[in-house]
Write a protein that holds these residues in place. Structure first.
Motif, mmCIF file in Angstrom:
data_model
loop_
_atom_site.group_PDB
_atom_site.id
_atom_site.type_symbol
_atom_site.label_atom_id
_atom_site.label_comp_id
_atom_site.label_asym_id
_atom_site.label_seq_id
_atom_site.Cartn_x
_atom_site.Cartn_y
_atom_site.Cartn_z
ATOM 1 N N CYS A 82 26.940 -51.134 -5.961
ATOM 2 C CA CYS A 82 27.190 -52.094 -7.034
ATOM 3 C C CYS A 82 26.780 -51.529 -8.390
ATOM 4 O O CYS A 82 27.345 -51.883 -9.404
ATOM 5 C CB CYS A 82 26.424 -53.386 -6.782
ATOM 6 S SG CYS A 82 27.040 -54.307 -5.365
ATOM 7 N N ASP A 83 25.813 -50.687 -8.412
ATOM 8 C CA ASP A 83 25.239 -50.181 -9.654
ATOM 9 C C ASP A 83 25.645 -48.731 -9.918
ATOM 10 O O ASP A 83 24.985 -48.039 -10.674
ATOM 11 C CB ASP A 83 23.726 -50.288 -9.574
ATOM 12 C CG ASP A 83 23.136 -50.898 -10.825
ATOM 13 O OD1 ASP A 83 21.925 -50.826 -10.965
ATOM 14 O OD2 ASP A 83 23.889 -51.423 -11.653
ATOM 15 N N LYS A 84 26.717 -48.270 -9.328
ATOM 16 C CA LYS A 84 27.105 -46.870 -9.380
ATOM 17 C C LYS A 84 27.294 -46.361 -10.809
ATOM 18 O O LYS A 84 26.766 -45.319 -11.166
ATOM 19 C CB LYS A 84 28.380 -46.673 -8.564
ATOM 20 C CG LYS A 84 28.735 -45.254 -8.322
ATOM 21 C CD LYS A 84 29.935 -45.176 -7.393
ATOM 22 C CE LYS A 84 30.293 -43.743 -7.119
ATOM 23 N NZ LYS A 84 31.465 -43.638 -6.263
ATOM 24 N N THR A 85 28.027 -47.076 -11.642
ATOM 25 C CA THR A 85 28.275 -46.627 -13.012
ATOM 26 C C THR A 85 26.977 -46.563 -13.800
ATOM 27 O O THR A 85 26.697 -45.570 -14.464
ATOM 28 C CB THR A 85 29.282 -47.553 -13.718
ATOM 29 O OG1 THR A 85 30.511 -47.515 -12.988
ATOM 30 C CG2 THR A 85 29.531 -47.109 -15.144
ATOM 31 N N GLN A 86 26.159 -47.600 -13.715
ATOM 32 C CA GLN A 86 24.896 -47.594 -14.445
ATOM 33 C C GLN A 86 24.001 -46.457 -13.979
ATOM 34 O O GLN A 86 23.349 -45.816 -14.776
ATOM 35 C CB GLN A 86 24.182 -48.937 -14.284
ATOM 36 C CG GLN A 86 24.761 -49.984 -15.190
ATOM 37 C CD GLN A 86 23.920 -51.234 -15.223
ATOM 38 O OE1 GLN A 86 24.221 -52.160 -14.514
ATOM 39 N NE2 GLN A 86 22.901 -51.244 -16.032
ATOM 40 N N MET B 291 26.274 -53.889 -19.633
ATOM 41 C CA MET B 291 27.556 -53.506 -19.043
ATOM 42 C C MET B 291 28.292 -54.752 -18.558
ATOM 43 O O MET B 291 28.127 -55.169 -17.420
ATOM 44 C CB MET B 291 27.336 -52.519 -17.911
ATOM 45 C CG MET B 291 26.572 -51.319 -18.380
ATOM 46 S SD MET B 291 27.060 -49.701 -17.824
ATOM 47 C CE MET B 291 28.717 -49.726 -17.389
ATOM 48 N N GLU C 191 31.405 -55.046 -17.922
ATOM 49 C CA GLU C 191 32.384 -54.613 -16.923
ATOM 50 C C GLU C 191 31.969 -53.225 -16.470
ATOM 51 O O GLU C 191 31.188 -52.554 -17.145
ATOM 52 C CB GLU C 191 33.790 -54.561 -17.540
ATOM 53 C CG GLU C 191 34.284 -55.892 -18.071
ATOM 54 C CD GLU C 191 35.555 -55.744 -18.882
ATOM 55 O OE1 GLU C 191 36.419 -54.924 -18.502
ATOM 56 O OE2 GLU C 191 35.670 -56.435 -19.904
ATOM 57 N N ASP C 192 32.521 -52.775 -15.355
ATOM 58 C CA ASP C 192 32.136 -51.481 -14.809
ATOM 59 C C ASP C 192 32.501 -50.324 -15.741
ATOM 60 O O ASP C 192 31.833 -49.300 -15.757
ATOM 61 C CB ASP C 192 32.780 -51.273 -13.438
ATOM 62 C CG ASP C 192 32.055 -50.222 -12.624
ATOM 63 O OD1 ASP C 192 30.805 -50.204 -12.646
ATOM 64 O OD2 ASP C 192 32.738 -49.410 -11.971
ATOM 65 N N ASP C 193 33.551 -50.482 -16.540
ATOM 66 C CA ASP C 193 33.969 -49.395 -17.433
ATOM 67 C C ASP C 193 33.774 -49.746 -18.914
ATOM 68 O O ASP C 193 34.353 -49.114 -19.791
ATOM 69 C CB ASP C 193 35.424 -49.005 -17.166
ATOM 70 C CG ASP C 193 36.401 -50.130 -17.472
ATOM 71 O OD1 ASP C 193 35.959 -51.301 -17.563
ATOM 72 O OD2 ASP C 193 37.607 -49.852 -17.620
#
Length: 137
Positions: free
Chosen positions: A18-22, A77, A79-81
């Protein structure tokens, strides 16, 4: 009891995903270049974006004095992007959100970035017609 032990790894993996981008953003990123809306490319090597959890720091290295100017803030964040960065007041660095924005050339103390590319070594962000290319420092 055995069922709990079977579910625990799944919960941990799910939480991490769930927290991959961060998670990938964490650390120090050095700006290599900014491509401006008019097509002009500005090569840089003295500006850093630092991310840790929801904290953000904009650093400018000053070679003449071998020192850094620090402009702290927060990262959100929605959104994810998409990432929003907002400068914060800091008595330690003697800054206000408005002073920080002026010092780094932003029109406002809050800026929204789209994450165009995020890898282990490269980050590309876009905001207000500009494209920022970073490498992981």
């Amino acid at each position: 009891m055995n069922k709990i032990w079977l579910l625990l790894p799944l919960l941990l993996v799910g939480t991490m995903a769930c927290d991959k981008t961060q998670y990938k953003l964490e650390g120090k990123w050095q700006i290599e270049q900014i491509e401006h809306a008019d097509g002009r490319i500005e090569k840089l090597d003295t500006i850093y974006f630092n991310f840790m959890n929801t904290l953000f720091s904009y650093q400018v290295y000053r070679p003449a004095t071998d020192s850094y100017a620090q402009y702290p803030g927060f990262r959100h964040m929605p959104e994810d992007d998409v990432m929003e960065i907002e400068f914060a007041e800091s008595s330690e660095f003697g800054t206000t959100p408005e002073k920080s924005a002026t010092a780094v050339g932003w029109s406002d103390s809050k800026r929204r970035f789209r994450i165009e590319k995020l890898g282990r070594k490269q980050l590309i962000l876009s905001s207000e017609g500009e494209v920022y290319t970073f490498h992981n420092f």
